[in-house]
Every structure is written in C-alpha cells, then in structure tokens.
Design an enzyme around this catalytic site. Sequence first.
Site, mmCIF file in Angstrom:
data_model
loop_
_atom_site.group_PDB
_atom_site.id
_atom_site.type_symbol
_atom_site.label_atom_id
_atom_site.label_comp_id
_atom_site.label_asym_id
_atom_site.label_seq_id
_atom_site.Cartn_x
_atom_site.Cartn_y
_atom_site.Cartn_z
ATOM 1 N N ALA A 14 6.765 46.954 39.909
ATOM 2 C CA ALA A 14 7.021 46.533 38.523
ATOM 3 C C ALA A 14 5.839 46.754 37.589
ATOM 4 C CB ALA A 14 7.445 45.067 38.517
ATOM 5 N N CYS A 48 13.272 40.362 43.838
ATOM 6 C CA CYS A 48 13.998 39.104 43.605
ATOM 7 C C CYS A 48 15.478 39.228 43.968
ATOM 8 C CB CYS A 48 13.876 38.685 42.148
ATOM 9 S SG CYS A 48 12.188 38.370 41.600
ATOM 10 N N ARG A 487 15.043 12.610 24.010
ATOM 11 C CA ARG A 487 15.173 11.306 23.335
ATOM 12 C C ARG A 487 14.587 10.197 24.202
ATOM 13 N NH1 ARG A 487 21.185 10.357 21.223
ATOM 14 N NH2 ARG A 487 20.173 8.538 20.308
#
Length: 497
Positions: A14, A48, A487
């Site tokens: 890669a 992967c 929250r």
Amino acid sequence: MAAARRMVVVGGDAAGMTAASQARRLQGPDELEIVAFERGDFSSYSACGIPYWIGGDVTRRDDLIARTPEEHRERGIDLRMRTEVTALDLDGGRVRARELPGRGDGTEDGTGTGEGARSGAELREYWTEFDDLVLATGARPTRPPLPGIDAEGVHGVQSLEDGQALLNALERADRGADGAALRAVVVGAGYIGVEMAEALVRRKYEVTVLDQAPQPMTTLDPDMGELVRESMCDMGMEVVTEAAVTAIETAEPDAGGRKGDGRNGGRVTAVTTESARYPADVVVLGLGVAPETSLAREAGLPLGASGGLLTDLAMRVRGRENIWAGGDCVEVLDLVSGRTRHIALGTHANKQGQVIGANIGGGYGTFPGVVGTAVSKVCDLEIARTGLLEAQARAVGLQFVTVTAEATSRAGYFPGSRPMRVKMLAERGTGKLLGAQIVGREGAGKRVDIAAVALTAGMTVEQMTFLDLGYAPPFSPVWDPVLVAARKATAAVKERG
C-alpha cells in the site's frame, strides 16, 4: 539532458506503491526513474480482506489485488518482485538487493519451478543507487518461539501467500470418518483473531479462541470487550481468556501418532495452555504485528517506543532529507494524546504513500496524524473504536469521565431496530471528547466516524450534542446513539466539575 533522478522504494504494497504511483503522476520517466523492490509474490493488495476471502465473502484471491506488478510496470515503475533488500548504505546513497527463488514475475508459484521461475544459478545480488529512498517495509506478525509453532497446520494470515496457504489447507481437509466437524484454534483475539474466528465458523469448523487478556479485543475497554465475548459465545465459539499458550502439540508422521513438539515436521493435533489442552486440526495465529524495521535499525535510523520509524509531517525520516517512510513500519502522531503510536492500517498507509509521492514528485503534502479509528465485525456483531481507551488516557495524565449509553440503530418502533452500546470518554473540566467505543449489530460500526470527526476537530461533548445529523426512522432514532452518549457525557462533565 540531465539524468533522471531515481526514487527507490522498498516494499511493494500500500504505502510503497501508492508513493511510486503518485510520484509517477507528477513526473514522467525522463524526470524521475522509479525502482521498487518486493520480496513477495504480490503487489498492492488488501491484507485486511484476507479473512473475508477465507470466509467466502470474497470469492477470488485476485479480487484483493488493486494493481498487479505488470500494471505498475506499464505505468513506468520498475517493480522487481521476489527481490529482497538486504542492506542500506545511506552515506553512499544505495541499497543492496538479493533475488529470491520463485517466479519473480508477480505470479504466485509455490515451488518456484514453473516456466519463468528463477533457478539458483540465475539469482543475483546487486547494489542500486538512489536519490530518494522510500521505506515501506510493513509489519511482521508476532510469532512467539513456542514448541510446535512451525508445525504443519499452523498458519498466520499476514500476506496473500499466507492466506493462500491456509485456504489450500482448509480445502484439502476432510471431515473425520464419523462426520464430526473439524476443530480450529485461533490464538489471539484482536481484530485478525476475531475475524478469522468468524471465517472458520462459516466454514463449519468448531472454533476455540485463546487469548492472554481478560477479554477479547484489547483495543476496547474491558467492559466493552465483555460484550464481544458474550456475543462470540452466543455464536457457538469457545472463548478462553487469561490463557497463555505454552505449546503446540503434534503427531510426528514417523512416530505412529505419538505427540511431539513439531520440530520434525509433524502435524498439529492440539494447543496447550498452563491449565488445559485444546484439540486442533488447524491453528491460526492472530497475535498482532510489530513494525518491520530491521533494515532501518541496522542503518541507524530513528525509531520510536514501539520500534516504528519516526518521521516528520512530510513523512521524511527524522534527520534525513531524502529518506521517507510510510505504512505499517512507521509510528504516527496520535492527535488526542500528542504521542506517537504504531497503528497498522491500510487507510493510513495509502494516505502516507500519497504524501510521500507528492513530495518526491515535486508537489507538497503532509500527514497530520490520526485519532485511532478502527472498525471490525465478528458474524453480525459490529465493533468500533476511536480516540483513547481509559488506560491510554491515564497513561498520558488526562483526567476524564466515562459514560455508557444504550440505544437503538433505528427508531425503536421501526422494523429491524437493533440495540447498541456506546461508551464515551471526555476530559474533566473542558468536556473535550477523548474517545468513543461502539458495540452493536447492523448500523453500529460506522457510527464511530461521527466521533472520529469530532475528535479531529477538537470538539467538546456538549458541542457534539448539537451536530446536525441525518434523521429518519429507518436510519436512526431522533437522538442518534452517539449523541445520546454525548448528552450523558456532557451531564457527567458538568456534575464532576
């Protein structure tokens, strides 16, 4: 006309081939000569994807290959397969390469004796000069020196060659005379371990997963890892934690089925720990990886705490003007902790390769760092994390609050709604988001990207609660699960000062 500069790349996957391709887009062969070395049989492939190929989601090995050696050569890159770089002469600006037995033409040939294969007499060792050197040597799998570790039937899954060897072995395997299922032991319960456990379950193996840690997936906090364990057990896997492997037993082919230690070529029969023995027809190793930086170490290049190469933002090796590095052999800046880490992911490798290629090719690029985002699955369970775990936050001296929120993937009344759990870490005092983890079914995993963007932007959990996310009952509740957690984290920050 001045001679072309030469870019030499060590590693054909890669990072290395992305760097070569990007540099070639910016400069032609008359300006920049590109030579790349790859010691394996394949270039530019998705490691992967190997578990999904083994499990049958991907039907053809070559579907995992993004660009073949011949395709790179057609684009003006001299890619030399089955050729290993054995030394770096940085002062002399050259590398020493050695041809390996095999085809050397980018096609896998297990024996190296087919048409076009190199014979021993043809193998060469030679020096190649460079103006710019790119180190993209990847990572090496952890393989402890256990008795029997090299026995027949013990497989790693680091490369396409590894995957092909495992698949060949699985396809040759026969069920017992009584029709009983074959048994597989997976050693290690990280990303590769759980993904390979799923692949083997899909192939109708009885699967046992062994791991030293208290829970699978140490990339999660233990309370979230427990959810993964429960789900894996519900899927029919045996998950044994706090179990260190001590040996791999074998039956020697010349010993009438007696157990051995694997040193004489016997086939695996079981995996043992300090307290138990687990019969096995196949063993898969998923013990993680470490940066492959032996060449860099011998050349005196700077390495970090995990052994990865250290670079600047342009992906130059620190202290070196014309030496670059990217992919699984480097450490990257963690934008949340401010420290460097080793994270072996193809997403980082491709981006770093783009940066390196742009800089060598006359453009400009930087790689600012990462927040540690990852997502995986085991059967229908989705597992995701980004940012820091509790232990990582403590290690860098941060004070924080943690909350967990239970929510659903869609509006609760909508068909197909599934539960998920979101855990969130926020800094005490500031409320800055430090990390998030998500475990759930369909629709859970990719929600981590919301938190990844918030981390990259340096947002507080209170700011997150006002994010304008998409809503419709088939996709989300009115309050998305990530915002429900934000929250709760906001309230916890305010309560604890």
